[in-house]
Design an enzyme around this catalytic site. Structure first.
Site, mmCIF file in Angstrom:
data_model
loop_
_atom_site.group_PDB
_atom_site.id
_atom_site.type_symbol
_atom_site.label_atom_id
_atom_site.label_comp_id
_atom_site.label_asym_id
_atom_site.label_seq_id
_atom_site.Cartn_x
_atom_site.Cartn_y
_atom_site.Cartn_z
ATOM 1 N N SER A 274 -0.870 -4.752 -1.693
ATOM 2 C CA SER A 274 0.395 -4.074 -1.465
ATOM 3 C C SER A 274 1.208 -4.860 -0.437
ATOM 4 C CB SER A 274 0.152 -2.623 -1.027
ATOM 5 O OG SER A 274 1.338 -1.872 -1.092
ATOM 6 N N ASP B 44 1.819 0.085 -12.580
ATOM 7 C CA ASP B 44 2.046 0.403 -11.174
ATOM 8 C C ASP B 44 3.409 1.072 -11.028
ATOM 9 O OD1 ASP B 44 2.445 0.384 -8.395
ATOM 10 O OD2 ASP B 44 1.363 -1.508 -8.136
ATOM 11 N N HIS C 181 -1.095 1.535 -8.725
ATOM 12 C CA HIS C 181 -1.008 0.699 -7.531
ATOM 13 C C HIS C 181 -2.402 0.258 -7.076
ATOM 14 C CE1 HIS C 181 1.132 -1.228 -4.387
ATOM 15 N NE2 HIS C 181 0.692 -0.469 -3.417
#
Length: 706
Positions: free
Chosen positions: A566, A641, A673
């Site tokens: 991320s 995602d 994600h």
């Protein structure tokens, strides 16, 4: 900490005594957590049954035990139900269940109800259906419809995506309505996503695939228009709070007053540098401003425990970082500041207990060192601050309900978890547990240390490093540098790391985590440096740390790998482009690669809009530095995602291909994600394979393939 001291810290690692040479190493199964190793984990303490019994959860069967603090005797424990009533959705309808009775159906509709919530008096269950807000009378079964305008872009009591993700939180499951404590009213947010751009996410399953369509405002896009409404529980006209829905603004989670006579509404401007609290009358919608905070950078709307109401119904405790450091303040309900409870160049982290009778506040803070938490008490007047925990440990605390004592579970990088009972003056009552295995001393393992890495401009960056087992200063080792890197999201803590680092320690790999100046280790004052230039200070500090590592004689100067997911994926991609002169390999998960591709609320908090800050967005984008790429980067992304869209990775690899750069890509079909489940073994094996081939120059052991 100076460089001389840093070398001194490692000196003790450089030689092994004959006795140490006889120690045994942890097996592969022990390092991977599949067999007992250096510790026997302590059962988690989950709270207190009463002032003399704390609650412990058995790790093996997850059963709860009430433990007598005086005798240690354990008995089975069943938590008292908050209510003997529960509500649920089954087969797309709402049911209510009293005790062990059979569930009773309350709705019978072809459309699905969501987030059923019982009113405090138990008379109604509120829910949303097709983006309208309803309730049902649990006695008569009569349905009450509060709103009538729900559509595919109008949501009553159900969050717009950006509020769910960034403001109200994923734990809400999109719920955006709140019963008043007296059950007379229900408040809700109404979202209008008409102007919010739709982002398509393609699902590839089946013959023709399908498309998920989410109203997702990217940086600079139109946000949802939001109104806050109040409606009588029995039904009737909606009263709207006196805000202009057309204004560019955000609303945080609201708080009802104790008696339901008013609601505290958090308001934030689009620029996110001005936070206000309003007291709103649910009968008229009239608002009264009671708090106003401005900061040059931004004000965080999503603080946990932003406001804690006291039971005297006269005061609340506010948490704010307006001084550059997060602290507590005592206010009257009318918004008058009485005094700060805490102050100084350190951070509070959690309000644990308020003794209103004796006017004492108990809380956790990072005061003695930014990398660990301790427990403190302070009087209402801000005087007599006292540390209640001891030693150089990081603590997790559970306080007895009467505030007379507390349990701390504590550790540091060289001490496995221990547990102690302490009174509210900091006096140790008794030891309760130690996770260290009886044969702990018979093992040789990679030593973990807390160090700091100095920057040229005066910051000492906190770092935690694990050296290879049998560390030898005459050898050179590859390094895995693990990061996250987001604003106020440091990962370096002085806590026991378990056996997870020991697998790679046994393989001869150095492992390090470093926090940059804006990680939160240096307060909001440090974090605010990121304003309008994400990527700049993180990379400056990570590159400083990378150069420091490569200057050590025991580091292989061509094998520095950085990895993160991320925001950490963003940092990893920046490291192999902007920082490619320092970093050799990267393993990036779900990276943001250009900030105009991420959502409005998060991105603009730090960067303002792309229209306001075009140069900042350009400088913060991985895409800007593709021509500088070298080394080897692997990028992973889930193709569905809904947070960091795979669009980020696609745009990045498009530029890499156009520049004729070699890289690796791994797509996880159906992954959001994160990805797990059946893909977990593949994900792990691929990481192991990458490390073995590029850092150790040998094939991955076959035993790790499954």
């Amino acid at each position: 900490m100076n460089k001389t001291l840093l070398f001194t810290l490692t000196a003790g690692l450089l030689y092994m005594s004959p006795a140490q040479a006889q120690l045994k190493r942890l097996s592969q199964q022990q390092t991977l957590g599949n067999q007992p190793s250096l510790t026997t984990p302590l059962n988690p303490v989950t709270g207190w049954a009463d002032a003399q019994h704390y609650i412990e959860m058995d790790i093996k069967d997850r059963s709860l035990k009430a433990v007598d603090v005086n005798t240690g005797k354990k008995e089975s424990y069943t938590p008292p139900p908050k209510s003997n009533v529960s509500v649920m959705v089954k087969d797309a309808d709402v049911f209510i269940q009293y005790g062990k009775d059979a569930p009773k159906r309350l709705t019978n509709d072809k459309d699905e109800e969501k987030n059923p919530t019982l009113s405090p008096d138990g008379k109604y269950v509120a829910f949303t259906r097709n983006n309208d807000l309803y309730a049902v009378d649990v006695t008569t079964g009569k349905e009450i419809r509060y709103t009538n305008d729900g559509t595919d872009v109008i949501y009553n009591g159900y969050s717009s995506w950006v509020y769910f993700e960034e403001i109200l939180g994923r734990a809400t499951k999109y719920k955006a309505f709140w019963w008043s404590p007296d059950s007379k009213h229900i408040s809700f947010m109404r979202f209008d996503d008409t102007k919010v751009p739709m982002f398509p996410i393609y699902g590839s399953t089946g013959q023709h695939g399908y498309t998920e369509k989410t109203r997702y405002p990217k940086a600079g896009d139109a946000n949802p228009e939001v109104k806050i409404g109040f409606v009588p529980a029995v039904g009737g006209a909606v009263v709207w709070a006196d805000f202009n829905a057309k204004d560019d603004q955000y609303f945080g989670t609201p708080y009802w007053s104790y008696d339901g006579s008013s609601m505290m509404v958090q308001w934030l401007n689009r620029g996110q540098d001005n936070l206000k609290f309003y007291s709103v009358d649910p009968l008229t919608g009239a608002k009264k401003e009671i708090y106003d905070e401005k900061q040059k950078s931004w004000v965080d709307l999503d603080f946990d425990e932003r406001i804690t109401y006291l039971e005297d119904k006269k005061h609340y405790i506010l948490r704010s970082d307006k001084t550059g450091w997060s602290h507590y303040y005592l206010y009257t309900l009318g918004g008058k500041l009485l005094n700060p409870l805490t102050s100084g160049k350190w951070q509070v982290t959690k309000l644990v207990h308020v003794d209103e009778k004796n006017k004492v506040v108990y809380f956790m803070a990072r005061k003695e060192a930014s990398t660990r938490t301790d427990f403190y008490r302070v009087n209402y007047n801000g005087k007599n601050l006292k540390r209640l925990t001891f030693g150089e440990y990081s603590n997790q605390v559970e306080m007895a309900p009467d505030g007379s004592k507390f349990i701390t579970t504590y550790s540091n990088v060289s001490t496995p978890q221990k547990r102690t009972l302490i009174d509210n003056n900091g006096k140790i009552i008794k030891e309760l547990g130690d996770s260290k295995s009886p044969d702990f001393a018979s093992y040789e393992f990679g030593k973990t240390e807390m160090i700091t890495i100095p920057t040229e401009d005066g910051y000492n960056l906190p770092a935690v490093i694990t050296y290879p087992t049998g560390f030898d200063k005459t050898k050179q080792y590859p390094v895995v540098f693990s990061i996250y890197g987001g604003p106020n999201a440091g990962t370096v803590t002085n806590t026991w790391k378990g056996t997870a680092p020991q697998y790679w320690a046994n393989e001869g790999v150095i492992q390090i985590a470093v926090d940059h100046r804006a990680s939160g280790q240096f307060g909001k004052k440090g974090v605010a440096l990121m304003h309008r230039n994400l990527g700049k200070w993180e990379m400056k500090d990570y590159m400083t740390a990378g150069r420091w590592l490569k200057s050590q004689p025991w580091v292989d100067g061509k094998k520095l790998l950085i990895t993160g997911h991320s925001y950490g994926g963003y940092m990893t991609c920046m490291a192999l482009t902007y920082g490619a002169d320092v970093f050799d390999f990267g393993y990036a998960g779900a990276p943001v690669t250009s900030w105009e591709l991420y959502d409005s609320h998060y991105t603009e908090r730090f960067m303002d809009t792309p229209q306001e800050n075009p140069e900042g967005y350009k400088n913060a984008s991985v895409l800007t530095y593709v021509d500088q790429y070298k080394g080897l980067l692997r990028v992973m992304h889930g193709d569905m995602d809904d947070n960091v869209h795979m669009q980020n990775t696609i745009q990045f690899i498009d530029k890499l291909q156009n520049a004729n750069k070699h890289f690796e890509l791994m797509i996880y079909p159906g992954g959001r994600h994160g990805w797990g489940g059946v893909k977990t073994p593949h994900d792990r094996a691929e990481r192991f394979r990458f490390y073995y081939e590029n850092l150790l120059n040998k094939p991955m052991p076959a035993s790790l393939a499954n």
